[in-house]
Design a protein around this motif. Structure first.
Motif, mmCIF file in Angstrom:
data_model
loop_
_atom_site.group_PDB
_atom_site.id
_atom_site.type_symbol
_atom_site.label_atom_id
_atom_site.label_comp_id
_atom_site.label_asym_id
_atom_site.label_seq_id
_atom_site.Cartn_x
_atom_site.Cartn_y
_atom_site.Cartn_z
ATOM 1 N N ALA A 80 0.953 -1.376 -0.033
ATOM 2 C CA ALA A 80 -0.075 0.147 -0.127
ATOM 3 C C ALA A 80 0.936 1.225 0.152
ATOM 4 C CB ALA A 80 -0.952 0.053 1.339
ATOM 5 N N VAL A 85 -9.663 4.443 -1.559
ATOM 6 C CA VAL A 85 -8.532 3.648 -1.956
ATOM 7 C C VAL A 85 -8.898 2.982 -3.475
ATOM 8 C CG1 VAL A 85 -8.226 2.781 0.072
ATOM 9 C CG2 VAL A 85 -9.494 1.458 -1.167
ATOM 10 N N CYS A 138 -2.432 -1.430 -3.237
ATOM 11 C CA CYS A 138 -3.394 -0.346 -2.698
ATOM 12 C C CYS A 138 -2.864 1.242 -2.748
ATOM 13 C CB CYS A 138 -3.933 -0.660 -1.535
ATOM 14 S SG CYS A 138 -5.077 0.439 -0.801
#
Length: 270
Positions: A175, A214, A226
């Motif tokens: 992420a 997201v 992400c």
């Protein structure tokens, strides 16, 4: 590593943050400092799952910490010296860590996260040309490349594994936070380039905390990526001084092992 925050959820995440499971789960963020300026690991726990099968997708985390090496030796935790001053060890569940026996860096001690890939050039094209990562190193002989978004941040290492990438059932995702207004642009670029979007731009709620936006992508080998809007993420990711207590309380309250034992059942193997 410090517990930065702990959160409990009664049902599965609509962006599959806890994997393809729809039951009660929790996440615990751990790191050497605040999420906004450090690499952190998100540990997810699905109450009904007893074990996961590892693949060859996640190859390890490398960090600089003589303290971690001395801790492992003191506690009798297995260490294997794989290069001069570099020790390999495994966390419960088999996740690999590589510890450099040097004084811990004042900035983030986590140097890199290593992922396995099947075609190094195809992965470079995706992560560098499409996602805009800078190439710091490339080793043709060892079939590896080191990428990153900034000199002072944890790097991403891609390493050819030979054959297909197997994500097992213990897979996770990488992420990154970015400006909220960049998210639609990322989504549009992936659509234009016919790249896989696992979760189109969506808002995710955390009980009692900020709602973040997201988008979740997949690279050529299916590694999940992400991108989260930084403005709301800064609010969500503040270090919670009650994090340790919340985690301790949740573990004390977790009677799932006892419940399965009383029913003479085993937790599911994912």
């Amino acid at each position: 590593l410090q517990v930065l925050r702990h959160e409990e959820f009664d049902e599965g995440c609509k962006a599959s943050c806890n994997g393809p499971y729809d039951g009660k789960w929790s996440k615990t963020m751990v790191g050497y400092g605040p999420e906004d300026s450090h690499f952190v690991a998100e540990l997810t726990y699905n109450y009904g799952i007893g074990e996961y099968r590892l693949g060859n997708d996640f190859l390890g985390i490398t960090l600089v910490s003589s303290q971690a090496v001395s801790n492992a030796k003191r506690l009798g935790w297995p260490l294997s010296e794989v290069a001069s001053g570099i020790f390999e060890t495994e966390a419960p569940g088999g996740y690999k860590f590589y510890l450099e026996d040097k004084e811990q860096l004042k900035q983030d001690p986590v140097l890199k996260v290593t992922l396995g890939v099947s075609d190094l050039q195809k992965s470079i094209n995706y992560w560098s040309n499409l996602l805009g990562m800078k190439m710091y190193e490339k080793d043709e002989e060892k079939q590896r490349v080191l990428l990153g978004y900034a000199d002072n941040q944890c790097k991403l290492e891609l390493k050819k594994v030979g054959g297909a990438v197997d994500h097992g059932t213990a897979f996770g995702r990488i992420a990154f936070s970015c400006a909220k207004e960049e998210l639609p642009n990322i989504e549009a670029l992936m659509k234009k380039e016919n790249q896989k979007i696992l979760t189109p731009l969506v808002s995710l709620d955390t009980p009692g905390k900020a709602t973040v936006q997201v988008i979740i992508l997949a690279d050529p080998d299916g590694h999940e990526i992400c991108f989260v809007g930084d403005e709301a993420f800064r609010e969500l990711s503040k270090v919670d001084p009650k994090g340790d207590k919340l985690l301790d309380d949740a573990m004390a309250a977790d009677k799932s092992d006892k419940w399965f034992a009383e029913k003479n059942m085993k937790k599911a193997s994912a």
